[in-house]
Design an enzyme around this catalytic site. Structure first.
Site, PDB file in Angstrom:
ATOM      1  N   ASP A   8       0.791  -1.246   0.000  1.00 19.90           N
ATOM      2  CA  ASP A   8       0.000   0.000   0.000  1.00 19.90           C
ATOM      3  C   ASP A   8       0.824   1.299   0.000  1.00 19.90           C
ATOM      4  O   ASP A   8       0.518   2.221   0.774  1.00 19.90           O
ATOM      5  CB  ASP A   8      -0.954  -0.006   1.202  1.00 19.90           C
ATOM      6  CG  ASP A   8      -1.950  -1.152   1.183  1.00 19.90           C
ATOM      7  OD1 ASP A   8      -1.916  -1.973   0.253  1.00 19.90           O
ATOM      8  OD2 ASP A   8      -2.769  -1.251   2.123  1.00 19.90           O
ATOM      9  N   ASP A  46      -4.516  -0.774  -1.787  1.00 20.21           N
ATOM     10  CA  ASP A  46      -5.789  -0.644  -1.088  1.00 20.21           C
ATOM     11  C   ASP A  46      -6.761  -0.006  -2.094  1.00 20.21           C
ATOM     12  O   ASP A  46      -6.442   1.026  -2.689  1.00 20.21           O
ATOM     13  CB  ASP A  46      -5.554   0.270   0.134  1.00 20.21           C
ATOM     14  CG  ASP A  46      -6.466  -0.014   1.301  1.00 20.21           C
ATOM     15  OD1 ASP A  46      -6.756  -1.201   1.579  1.00 20.21           O
ATOM     16  OD2 ASP A  46      -6.894   0.951   1.971  1.00 20.21           O
ATOM     17  N   LYS A 106      -6.953  -4.996  -2.976  1.00 21.52           N
ATOM     18  CA  LYS A 106      -7.694  -5.557  -1.835  1.00 21.52           C
ATOM     19  C   LYS A 106      -8.605  -4.488  -1.242  1.00 21.52           C
ATOM     20  O   LYS A 106      -8.371  -3.303  -1.440  1.00 21.52           O
ATOM     21  CB  LYS A 106      -6.709  -6.077  -0.784  1.00 21.52           C
ATOM     22  CG  LYS A 106      -5.818  -4.983  -0.222  1.00 21.52           C
ATOM     23  CD  LYS A 106      -4.756  -5.545   0.708  1.00 21.52           C
ATOM     24  CE  LYS A 106      -3.887  -4.449   1.273  1.00 21.52           C
ATOM     25  NZ  LYS A 106      -4.607  -3.435   2.070  1.00 21.52           N
ATOM     26  N   CYS A 151      -1.788  -2.848   7.734  1.00 18.83           N
ATOM     27  CA  CYS A 151      -1.708  -3.777   6.605  1.00 18.83           C
ATOM     28  C   CYS A 151      -0.408  -4.581   6.579  1.00 18.83           C
ATOM     29  O   CYS A 151      -0.423  -5.754   6.206  1.00 18.83           O
ATOM     30  CB  CYS A 151      -1.961  -3.034   5.304  1.00 18.83           C
ATOM     31  SG  CYS A 151      -3.693  -2.487   5.195  1.00 18.83           S
TER      32      CYS A 151
END
Ligand code: VGL
Ligand code: ZN
Length: 197
Positions: A8, A46, A106, A151
């Site tokens: 991310d 993300d 995701k 994350c």
């Protein structure tokens, strides 16, 4: 076989972003340097639809960083961030994307968040990354990126649980630190046998 997993590194988690991680930009240079030293490079992104259920804006009376109970368990609420197709969801402009073999998105389902690169926040719905790594013969993963205590942390714990040899390169991560989450993440990773460098 080894993989570098870059979590991310997106505009919204860097300076000026909607969910800026303190000093988040500092991970870009070391990550770019690391990329040539692995058999595979995987980037995660993300990638939320507008109105995602992890956004505080969807829960009247709630503020970012409040916690709520979702059908799948507790969930921290966030400012609107990483909305699909927006500049905030794009990778940091200085991140080298060319060496990436796989870009894994995701958090794209409205009703469930996904911190981990391996499972959504119900800890059961797979993202497909485990199958990808296994079918490429990868057994060793090094985790970098943002945010250390969300994350990166959940990805590292899941990777260890799935049997990978896991290293987290602290110099190439930065954290958010909500309610002691940084220290909690560090000790949970140590307990899980994850190497913290
Ligand atoms: C993240 C909070 C919400 C992360 C993603 O990348 O650590 N944190 N969405
Ligand atoms: Zn998110």
């Amino acid at each position: 076989m080894s993989a570098l997993i870059v979590i991310d590194v997106q505009n919204d988690f860097c300076s000026g972003g909607a969910l800026a991680v303190p000093d988040g930009d500092a991970v870009v240079a070391p990550i770019n340097e690391l990329m040539s030293g692995f058999d595979a490079v995987i980037l995660t992104q993300d990638w939320h639809p507008a109105g995602h259920s992890s956004f505080a804006s969807q829960h009247p009376g709630k503020e970012p960083l409040d916690s709520i109970e979702m059908p799948y368990g507790p969930q921290v609420l966030w400012p609107d961030h990483c909305i699909q197709g927006t500049r905030g969801a794009a990778f940091h402009p200085a991140l080298n994307l060319d060496p990436a073999d796989l870009i894994l998105r995701k958090g794209y389902r409205r009703d469930i968040d996904s911190y981990s690169a391996f499972f959504e926040n119900d800890h059961a719905t797979p993202t497909g990354l485990d199958g990808y790594l296994r079918s490429r013969g990868i057994d060793t993963v090094t985790l970098t990126g943002l945010a250390y205590d969300f994350c990166v942390f959940y990805s590292a714990i899941d990777a260890a649980r799935l049997g990978y040899d896991v290293t987290v390169l602290s110099a190439a991560t930065r954290g958010i630190d909500v309610g002691g989450s940084l220290a909690a993440a560090r000790s949970a990773m140590q307990e899980a046998g994850i190497e913290l460098i």
